[in-house]
Design a protein around this motif. Structure first.
Motif, PDB file in Angstrom:
ATOM      1  N   ASP A 149       0.887  -1.366  -0.042  1.00 24.89           N
ATOM      2  CA  ASP A 149       0.041  -0.143   0.040  1.00 24.89           C
ATOM      3  C   ASP A 149       0.864   1.281  -0.077  1.00 24.89           C
ATOM      4  OD1 ASP A 149      -2.273  -1.635  -0.003  1.00 24.89           O
ATOM      5  OD2 ASP A 149      -2.749  -1.262   2.390  1.00 24.89           O
ATOM      6  N   PHE A 150       2.073   1.176   0.840  1.00 29.00           N
ATOM      7  CA  PHE A 150       2.902   2.274   0.725  1.00 29.00           C
ATOM      8  C   PHE A 150       3.485   2.735  -0.530  1.00 29.00           C
ATOM      9  CE2 PHE A 150       7.156   4.360   1.659  1.00 29.00           C
ATOM     10  CZ  PHE A 150       6.697   5.197   2.333  1.00 29.00           C
ATOM     11  N   VAL A 151       3.654   1.408  -1.300  1.00 26.60           N
ATOM     12  CA  VAL A 151       4.385   1.922  -2.857  1.00 26.60           C
ATOM     13  C   VAL A 151       3.144   2.561  -3.768  1.00 26.60           C
ATOM     14  CG1 VAL A 151       5.123   0.858  -4.888  1.00 26.60           C
ATOM     15  CG2 VAL A 151       6.140   0.380  -2.560  1.00 26.60           C
ATOM     16  N   GLU A 152       2.042   1.698  -3.588  1.00 27.85           N
ATOM     17  CA  GLU A 152       0.931   2.266  -4.435  1.00 27.85           C
ATOM     18  C   GLU A 152       0.642   3.791  -4.181  1.00 27.85           C
ATOM     19  OE1 GLU A 152      -3.102   0.273  -5.593  1.00 27.85           O
ATOM     20  OE2 GLU A 152      -3.126   0.939  -3.709  1.00 27.85           O
ATOM     21  N   ASN A 153       0.789   4.347  -2.890  1.00 26.42           N
ATOM     22  CA  ASN A 153       0.356   5.599  -2.509  1.00 26.42           C
ATOM     23  C   ASN A 153       1.448   6.716  -2.438  1.00 26.42           C
ATOM     24  OD1 ASN A 153      -2.691   5.407  -1.994  1.00 26.42           O
ATOM     25  ND2 ASN A 153      -1.936   3.722  -0.456  1.00 26.42           N
ATOM     26  N   GLY A 210      -2.354  -8.183  -1.275  1.00 25.90           N
ATOM     27  CA  GLY A 210      -3.247  -7.248  -2.244  1.00 25.90           C
ATOM     28  C   GLY A 210      -3.690  -8.065  -3.589  1.00 25.90           C
ATOM     29  N   GLY A 211      -3.081  -9.251  -3.838  1.00 25.34           N
ATOM     30  CA  GLY A 211      -3.270  -9.680  -5.176  1.00 25.34           C
ATOM     31  C   GLY A 211      -4.678 -10.013  -5.440  1.00 25.34           C
ATOM     32  N   THR A 212      -5.323 -10.341  -4.600  1.00 23.58           N
ATOM     33  CA  THR A 212      -6.993 -10.564  -5.062  1.00 23.58           C
ATOM     34  C   THR A 212      -7.593  -9.306  -5.291  1.00 23.58           C
ATOM     35  OG1 THR A 212      -7.819 -10.531  -2.512  1.00 23.58           O
ATOM     36  CG2 THR A 212      -6.751 -12.475  -3.403  1.00 23.58           C
ATOM     37  N   LEU A 215       3.965  -7.065  -5.544  1.00 20.08           N
ATOM     38  CA  LEU A 215       4.816  -5.984  -5.441  1.00 20.08           C
ATOM     39  C   LEU A 215       4.608  -5.058  -6.825  1.00 20.08           C
ATOM     40  CD1 LEU A 215       6.590  -4.077  -4.196  1.00 20.08           C
ATOM     41  CD2 LEU A 215       8.408  -5.604  -4.707  1.00 20.08           C
ATOM     42  N   ALA A 216       4.961  -6.092  -7.856  1.00 15.88           N
ATOM     43  CA  ALA A 216       4.637  -5.363  -9.332  1.00 15.88           C
ATOM     44  C   ALA A 216       3.644  -4.659  -9.688  1.00 15.88           C
ATOM     45  CB  ALA A 216       4.969  -6.252 -10.309  1.00 15.88           C
ATOM     46  N   MET A 217       2.608  -5.185  -9.079  1.00 12.17           N
ATOM     47  CA  MET A 217       1.108  -4.501  -9.218  1.00 12.17           C
ATOM     48  C   MET A 217       0.837  -3.364  -8.418  1.00 12.17           C
ATOM     49  SD  MET A 217      -1.490  -7.718  -9.940  1.00 12.17           S
ATOM     50  CE  MET A 217      -1.560  -8.516  -8.321  1.00 12.17           C
ATOM     51  N   ALA A 218       1.556  -3.327  -7.191  1.00 14.56           N
ATOM     52  CA  ALA A 218       1.481  -2.185  -6.274  1.00 14.56           C
ATOM     53  C   ALA A 218       2.168  -0.860  -6.820  1.00 14.56           C
ATOM     54  CB  ALA A 218       2.110  -2.491  -4.853  1.00 14.56           C
ATOM     55  N   CYS A 219       3.202  -1.169  -7.927  1.00 16.08           N
ATOM     56  CA  CYS A 219       3.558  -0.031  -8.663  1.00 16.08           C
ATOM     57  C   CYS A 219       2.656   0.655  -9.402  1.00 16.08           C
ATOM     58  CB  CYS A 219       4.975  -0.692  -9.412  1.00 16.08           C
ATOM     59  SG  CYS A 219       6.267  -1.298  -8.425  1.00 16.08           S
TER      60      CYS A 219
END
Length: 260
Positions: free
Chosen positions: A92-96, A145-147, A116-120
């Motif tokens: 969540d930190f990366v996404e935001n 967070g994958g689901t 992790l790639a999807m959070a980017c």
């Protein structure tokens, strides 16, 4: 700061963060997750950095998953805590983050690696990349967070199939699904990411941060993304970047954004 499992270096306003556990195919363990948090935090706070590129060391893996040996003996509460803390301090930190994060997927991105790639903010893959969420083959589900992110990126039906089969897709299939933005050769992966980062860096970092916030709002429960967009749009009018951008446009010159 000195790290044991990652490398972080900056060049031309781009921060390159590399997960450096090649003997473990860059698998995520507790220490690596914590180090990534610190590296992203430092990059976010460094005003000279405009874009972050995340990749894995070597040519085999971006991140081949989580380090299963660390949690194989966990109970229910420990499992919940593992997912909650990981999402909070990294995914969540990366996404935001207000600075764009590009995932340069240079090989296997499985389980926590794909999460992790999807959070980017978006992904570029080498043509040898393979992606998947194999967790159900271990009797568990994606917990970072994958689901949630996979259906947002590829649609519910495709996400259901990928998660339920625990299978992998190749880079071209990921491109057709919209999971990655570009596919290129291993040799051209980082140069392409740098080229994209260079284009981003020429724009207003303040406006980009506002755009990330507004886009992310669309995927948050109970948040009106349109309202966030309206507020962020209005806030831009009070920035030095807005004054410089509009002045430069009217004067028919290249903008030199102060980043404030």
């Amino acid at each position: 700061m000195t790290y044991n499992n990652i490398l972080s270096e900056t060049s031309n306003s781009i921060c390159f963060i590399t997960i450096n556990r090649p003997n473990k195919l860059n698998a995520l363990n507790k220490e690596t997750i914590e180090e990534l948090h610190e590296a992203f935090k430092e990059a976010e706070e460094d005003t000279d950095i405009k874009v972050i590129i995340l990749t894995g060391s070597g040519e085999k893996a971006f991140v081949a998953g989580a380090d299963i040996s660390e949690f194989a003996e966990f109970d229910v509460n420990e499992g919940k805590s593992l997912a909650a803390k990981g999402q909070e301090i990294l995914f969540d930190f990366v996404e935001n983050l207000s600075k764009p994060v590009i995932a340069a997927v240079n090989g296997f991105a499985l389980g926590g690696g794909l999460e992790l790639a999807m959070a980017c903010h978006f992904r570029v893959a080498s043509d040898n990349a393979k992606m998947g969420l194999p967790e159900v083959s271990l009797g568990v589900i994606p917990g970072y967070g994958g689901t949630q992110r996979l259906p947002n990126l590829v649609g519910k039906g495709r996400a259901m199939e990928m998660i339920m089969t625990a299978g992998m897709i190749d880079a071209n299939q990921a491109l057709s699904y919209g999971l990655v933005n570009h596919v290129t050769s291993q040799e051209e992966l980082l140069p392409l990411c740098e080229k994209i980062a260079g284009k981003i860096s020429r724009n207003s970092s303040v406006a980009i941060g506002a755009a990330i916030k507004a886009i992310n709002a669309n995927y948050e429960d109970g948040i009106d993304g349109f309202e966030v967009e309206i507020n962020e749009f209005g806030n831009c009018f009070g920035t030095d970047d807005f004054v410089e951008g509009t002045t430069a446009f009217l004067q028919k010159r290249k903008a030199e954004f102060p980043g404030s």
